[in-house]
Design an enzyme around this catalytic site. Structure first.
Site, mmCIF file in Angstrom:
data_model
loop_
_atom_site.group_PDB
_atom_site.id
_atom_site.type_symbol
_atom_site.label_atom_id
_atom_site.label_comp_id
_atom_site.label_asym_id
_atom_site.label_seq_id
_atom_site.Cartn_x
_atom_site.Cartn_y
_atom_site.Cartn_z
ATOM 1 N N ARG A 107 0.833 -1.213 0.000
ATOM 2 C CA ARG A 107 0.000 0.000 0.000
ATOM 3 C C ARG A 107 0.865 1.259 0.000
ATOM 4 N NH1 ARG A 107 -5.552 -0.780 1.225
ATOM 5 N NH2 ARG A 107 -5.702 1.487 1.405
ATOM 6 N N TYR A 215 0.560 -13.587 0.055
ATOM 7 C CA TYR A 215 1.148 -13.378 -1.270
ATOM 8 C C TYR A 215 2.421 -12.567 -1.141
ATOM 9 C CZ TYR A 215 -1.687 -9.049 -0.895
ATOM 10 O OH TYR A 215 -2.276 -7.881 -0.479
ATOM 11 N N ASP A 292 -13.793 5.855 0.255
ATOM 12 C CA ASP A 292 -14.482 5.302 1.417
ATOM 13 C C ASP A 292 -15.490 6.268 2.038
ATOM 14 O OD1 ASP A 292 -13.235 2.891 1.195
ATOM 15 O OD2 ASP A 292 -11.961 3.104 2.961
#
Length: 416
Positions: A107, A215, A292
């Site tokens: 991120r 991952y 959001d």
């Protein structure tokens, strides 16, 4: 805050920065107001599907994103109890179908990429600017900051997150608790025991009231792990829920591969999982919600940041389409077009994410029926994802039809 701005973007996360970049590319003077002392992103890995890498390509940022992330070869879903494979996606074939890759990235790397892009196109980046109020004005919109300052622009884009102040202009609602909590960890491959870690695989184990994701990040040098479970304390109505003492119990009956990853989870911080009910009105005069603030989802479709990036891209396209001959923008039309297409798309994603989470976390006979259904799926059948991974719609007529759900009650479980 120096000089006038055409657009104020409130919130310097991935959604706010990507929208600022998209609008600045259209020649607008854009200012971002971030409440923190510096721009940054908290979290670990994030999955970026073709509907987003397509936009990164349009922005000229896809090669940079690829250099920072990993392009996995496959996504494999397994049962968290017995460890058996349920279904998979061939991500190379997925790229052939949709024209753009599926990737995973840290991120902070994605956020940093958009921050650098904003600086290149001249976005004014302001920190220590916490918004506490919004006003629509005859000339545009105004943002009131906690320290008494105000910011004004022709339009305000409110990307102020799950606990959005701006959303109060449009909805009298609150975040909805799922009673699930996420623990995250970024570890090295050498720290993981059990099955050999495949850096080309996104691994997902789904089980009763829990799931586990792993991952690779940064070229395989790191592994991202996410452990999610339903908190008994939350179900009991306790205020302090999702705490580390619940973590080990939640995964006690899972397979060896999952259990071996739980001791590696960071226990200093955890993320309680909330969303909000969908709303269809995102625009109040010259103030528009984004990311959001408009549509916080549960994480099961890995579309939260993607939807925010799509929002900015769609808004910028409609700004370009509503530019008048004198160079001014017909903002009323641009914002209306943005709201009309994005609100319905995001409603679908929010609703499907809730249903997907329920499906992942089944127990008993419903779990067995789900497993039969998933194991019967052709790995090259994309009927359940065509509606989400294709090109981002600019108009409602471009929004593809949803998939047809298969009732679990119609599935027969073979006798053992």
């Amino acid at each position: 805050m120096n000089g006038p701005a055409d657009v104020l973007v409130v919130g310097g996360g991935i959604g706010g920065l990507s929208a600022a970049f998209a609008l600045a590319r259209e020649g607008l003077r854009v200012r971002v107001l971030e409440q923190a002392r510096e721009f940054g992103e908290v979290g670990a890995g994030i999955q970026i599907a073709p509907n987003c890498t397509r936009i990164l390509h349009d922005y000229g940022l896809l090669d940079e994103a690829k250099s920072l992330g990993v392009l996995p070869a496959r996504m494999v879903m397994r049962d968290a109890v017995d460890g058996g494979e349920l279904t998979r996606l061939d991500l190379a074939d997925l790229e052939r179908r949709y024209g753009f890759p599926y990737m995973v990235i840290h991120r902070s790397d994605l956020h940093g990429m958009f921050l650098r892009a904003c600086r290149r196109v001249g976005v004014d980046l302001v920190t220590r600017a916490r918004a506490v109020g919004y006003d629509d004005t005859p000339e545009g919109a105004r943002v009131l900051l906690e320290d008494g300052r105000t910011g004004e622009a022709r339009v305000v884009i409110a990307a102020d997150g799950l606990h959005s102040v701006s959303r109060r202009l449009l909805a009298d609602d609150k975040p909805v608790s799922s009673a699930y909590v996420a623990y995250r960890a970024v570890v090295t491959p050498e720290q993981v025991t059990g099955r050999d870690v495949d850096p080309g695989e996104i691994s997902l184990h789904i089980g009763p009231r829990c799931h586990f994701v792993r991952y690779a990040l940064r070229g395989g040098e790191l592994l991202n792990q996410v452990a999610v479970f339903e908190s008994p304390k939350a179900r009991a109505g306790e205020a302090d829920w999702g705490t580390p003492d619940e973590l080990d119990d939640a995964f006690g009956d899972t397979c060896t591969e999952v259990r071996s990853g739980i001791p590696l989870m960071s226990r200093e911080r955890w993320w309680r999982m909330f969303d909000r009910d969908p709303i269809m009105t995102w625009v109040a005069g010259n103030i528009a919600l984004l990311g959001d603030a408009a549509h916080p989802p549960l994480q099961y479709m890995a579309q939260g940041a993607i939807m925010a990036i799509e929002d900015g891209w769609v808004l910028a396209r409609h700004v370009a389409a509503h530019r008048r001959t004198d160079g001014s923008i017909g903002w009323r039309g641009a914002l209306a077009a943005y709201e009309t297409v994005r609100a319905e798309h995001c409603r679908r994603v929010l609703s499907t994410a809730r249903e997907w989470g329920d499906l992942w976390h089944l127990d008993g006979l419903p779990r067995l029926r789900r497993n039969v259904l998933l194991r019967a799926r052709d790995p090259y059948d994309y009927a359940f994802i065509d509606w989400i991974y294709g090109p981002t719609a600019l108009f409602p007529a471009q929004e593809p039809p949803m998939f047809a759900p298969i009732p679990l009650e119609s599935v027969t479980v073979p006798s053992s």
